[in-house]
Design a protein around this motif. Structure first.
Motif, PDB file in Angstrom:
ATOM      1  N   ASP A 220       1.089  -1.093  -0.275  1.00 32.18           N
ATOM      2  CA  ASP A 220      -0.131  -0.264  -0.455  1.00 32.18           C
ATOM      3  C   ASP A 220       0.977   0.983  -0.180  1.00 32.18           C
ATOM      4  O   ASP A 220       1.458   1.520   0.715  1.00 32.18           O
ATOM      5  CB  ASP A 220      -0.624   0.222   0.788  1.00 32.18           C
TER       6      ASP A 220
ATOM      7  N   LYS B 233      -5.597  -7.400   3.531  1.00 36.16           N
ATOM      8  CA  LYS B 233      -6.939  -7.511   2.502  1.00 36.16           C
ATOM      9  C   LYS B 233      -7.092  -9.315   3.092  1.00 36.16           C
ATOM     10  O   LYS B 233      -6.790 -10.430   3.594  1.00 36.16           O
ATOM     11  CB  LYS B 233      -5.800  -8.043   1.349  1.00 36.16           C
TER      12      LYS B 233
ATOM     13  N   GLU C  10     -19.885  -6.634   0.805  1.00 40.20           N
ATOM     14  CA  GLU C  10     -19.075  -6.065   1.660  1.00 40.20           C
ATOM     15  C   GLU C  10     -18.666  -4.867   2.514  1.00 40.20           C
ATOM     16  O   GLU C  10     -17.937  -5.156   3.767  1.00 40.20           O
ATOM     17  CB  GLU C  10     -17.832  -5.666   0.226  1.00 40.20           C
TER      18      GLU C  10
ATOM     19  N   LYS D  13      -8.738  -3.636   4.175  1.00 41.33           N
ATOM     20  CA  LYS D  13      -9.040  -2.084   3.513  1.00 41.33           C
ATOM     21  C   LYS D  13      -9.356  -3.189   2.738  1.00 41.33           C
ATOM     22  O   LYS D  13     -10.135  -2.513   1.039  1.00 41.33           O
ATOM     23  CB  LYS D  13      -7.488  -1.443   3.282  1.00 41.33           C
ATOM     24  N   TYR D  14      -9.949  -3.737   1.712  1.00 44.31           N
ATOM     25  CA  TYR D  14      -9.481  -5.060   0.963  1.00 44.31           C
ATOM     26  C   TYR D  14     -10.868  -6.515   1.040  1.00 44.31           C
ATOM     27  O   TYR D  14     -10.284  -6.989   2.183  1.00 44.31           O
ATOM     28  CB  TYR D  14      -8.780  -5.241  -0.460  1.00 44.31           C
TER      29      TYR D  14
ATOM     30  N   GLU E 107     -12.304  -9.816  -0.903  1.00 45.92           N
ATOM     31  CA  GLU E 107     -12.408 -10.191  -2.237  1.00 45.92           C
ATOM     32  C   GLU E 107     -12.980 -11.569  -1.374  1.00 45.92           C
ATOM     33  O   GLU E 107     -12.528 -12.332  -0.565  1.00 45.92           O
ATOM     34  CB  GLU E 107     -11.176 -11.108  -2.464  1.00 45.92           C
TER      35      GLU E 107
END
Length: 566
Positions: A497, A505, A517, A535-536, A538
């Protein structure tokens, strides 16, 4: 062992320092109170506090704590940002013969509950802004005393009243709370001033701080730092910065140096580099409650000619790109200490161009009080390494069997020195995992030492993620995410980052197809303090696993690296 790196030490830095010159941190404090009595020790919101005032106020806190029946060795939690009350309480707790438990003010109730239970804290000093968090766990912990502070407590009647009004009613930074039988901070000072203070017998081997750090089990552990550990590291740091302070390329330093205290005092870096080193040097610390508020930070330090600036890479980067910061007077800036995370070359070069002062990258951990090694403070050269071991400090690079590797080969960085903790608080099993029989602490960082003694970090043995200088352990995040009823299984890794060095993540296999999400982010925000939050996110139908079903975080990391390289 052969400390061959000593031949590359900066001129004037000794191979060893005498860390027995103080019997305790209390002795250090009281020497500073007498020696620098009329000097300004701290400035908060423009309000100065002298060493003499700090002496009297901290003595009131110590006397009050003693009057409440707290005994030597009892733990006292402090949950505040960088406000004037913080150094007063730290000094008061230690002068009472008690142990400081530093608490991140942004902790969620879950995180706070664990730390209070694990430490067995009997009292807490907390800024009212965070009292709503404490309220949620009060019934589950064994606190006997709660002291509530407010932003304006020590700013004088007029300014304090105004600040409290703005904080409470304009900015609405104090959520509603109910904490029965709490005592107000100014009441503690008033009552303590009428109570006789009993000077305790505190030794170098008595516990001074419980500094909580991430845990491989998902629960944070308290690094137990005795007075000797922290004194030694403060004196090591003092010796190391002298070449920078007395750089012959610049005029002699001012009689009283000025430190920017933008790092939170609950973090071990600031505790040693600002609080304790500032006491030893008779320096002024300019307190920055919120370093993310760059306009406020610049406004606070503008009246001063700053001498030393400890910070993390992200803050150096933000300031180097701030137009108002460029207008400040940097003629007295001698030492910029970078720690907590890697200092990037581009940031180092830009900071040097803006301030004329190089960033000196150092390395440390909560378990080492924190300083282990540093680059020289009298050179403009960027090395990309963590520098040379501090005085009295040995670094060895170990293989998987715990044996030293040849110079230039990869291995785990292990540290031995007087600053290394005595162990994890009431956790001998976890302590045994990180300490070798001959007293080296295994850091979990993978490094290479060259023929000069400079070490470069190349990887982490642990799966730890480093977000803006803060350790984040995947197990803790996974424990929270997997507790959501809509999650079947998950895995957490760190990804590069630009702003924070790394970001969290999370990969999730859904149990409930309706899980979004946004919902998962909301859930994490309730359970995890800001820097730990993913922050992410998936979503996947499955996660990579070994034959025995263990999730392969390394495979997920490799996938992310390939994406970045594509």
């Amino acid at each position: 062992m052969d400390r061959f790196w000593l031949k590359n030490y900066p001129k004037g830095v000794p191979a060893d320092i005498d860390f027995t010159q103080y019997s305790s941190i209390v002795e250090l404090f009281e020497e500073a109170f007498a020696k620098f009595r009329k000097r300004t020790a701290y400035v908060g919101f423009g309000k100065p506090m002298s060493f003499g005032e700090l002496d009297e106020l901290s003595k009131c806190v110590a006397a009050w704590l003693q009057s409440k029946g707290l005994k030597k060795g009892d733990r006292v939690a402090i949950m505040m940002p960088n406000v004037l009350q913080y150094p007063v309480v730290v000094a008061g707790v230690l002068r009472a013969g008690l142990v400081v438990v530093n608490v991140n003010p942004l902790y969620t109730p879950r995180e706070l509950e664990h730390q209070l239970k694990d430490s067995g804290a009997k009292a807490i000093f907390i800024l009212e802004n965070f009292a709503a968090t404490l309220q949620k766990v009060l019934a589950k912990v064994a606190l006997e005393h709660v002291v509530l502070a407010s932003m304006g407590d020590m700013l004088g009647f007029a300014k304090g009243t105004l600040v409290n009004f703005v904080v409470r009613h304009v900015k609405k930074m104090v959520p509603e709370f109910t904490v029965p039988n709490a005592t107000r901070f100014n009441t503690v000072l008033a009552e303590g001033s009428r109570i006789s203070y009993a000077h305790p017998q505190v030794s170098a081997e008595d516990v001074a701080f419980l500094q909580y750090t991430g845990g491989t089990t998902g629960l944070s552990k308290g690094a137990t730092l005795v007075h000797r550990n922290v004194i030694a590291n403060m004196l090591q740091s003092e010796a190391w910065v002298q070449p920078g302070l007395h750089n012959p390329k610049k005029p002699p330093p001012p009689e009283q140096i000025v430190l920017v205290c933008a790092l939170p005092l609950y973090h071990i870096f600031a505790l040693t580099a600002n609080c304790l080193l500032g006491m030893r040097l008779g320096a002024t610390n300019v307190l920055i409650p919120n370093p993310r508020d760059l306009p406020a930070l610049v406004k606070e330090i503008k009246p001063f000619k700053v001498t030393m600036f400890p910070a993390v890479n992200t803050l150096f980067n933000a300031l180097a790109n701030n137009d108002e910061f460029h207008k400040l007077d940097f003629s007295d800036l001698r030492v910029s200490l970078g720690g907590g995370m890697a200092v990037q070359r581009s940031v180092a070069e830009q900071w040097l161009a803006v301030t004329g002062c190089p960033i000196c990258e150092a390395y440390g951990l909560s378990e080492t009080s924190p300083g282990v090694s540093s680059n020289p403070t009298d050179t403009d050269a960027y090395s990309g390494t963590i520098g040379l071991p501090f005085p009295n400090t040995e670094i060895v690079i170990l293989d998987d069997d715990g044996k030293p590797v040849p110079l230039g080969e990869r291995g785990e960085i292990a540290i031995r020195g007087p600053q290394v903790m005595v162990g994890y608080w009431q956790n001998p099993d976890e302590t045994a995992k990180v300490m070798t029989p001959d007293g080296f602490f295994k850091s979990g960082d993978i490094g290479i030492m060259d023929e000069r003694g400079y070490t470069t970090i190349v990887d982490r043995k642990k799966d730890m993620i480093l977000v803006s200088g803060f350790n984040v352990f995947p197990n803790e995040i996974e424990a929270v995410v997997s507790s959501h009823p809509g999650v079947l299984e998950c895995a957490v890794i760190g990804v590069p980052d630009d702003k924070s060095g790394e970001a969290v993540k999370v990969f999730v296999v859904k149990k409930d197809e309706a899980l979004s999400e946004r919902e998962l982010m909301r859930y994490c925000a309730e359970q995890l303090t800001g820097y730990k939050r993913p922050k992410y996110v998936e979503f996947r139908t499955e996660l990579p696993k070994t034959n025995v079903g263990k999730i392969l975080r390394r495979e997920l990391r490799d996938e992310e690296l390939k994406k970045g390289a594509a």
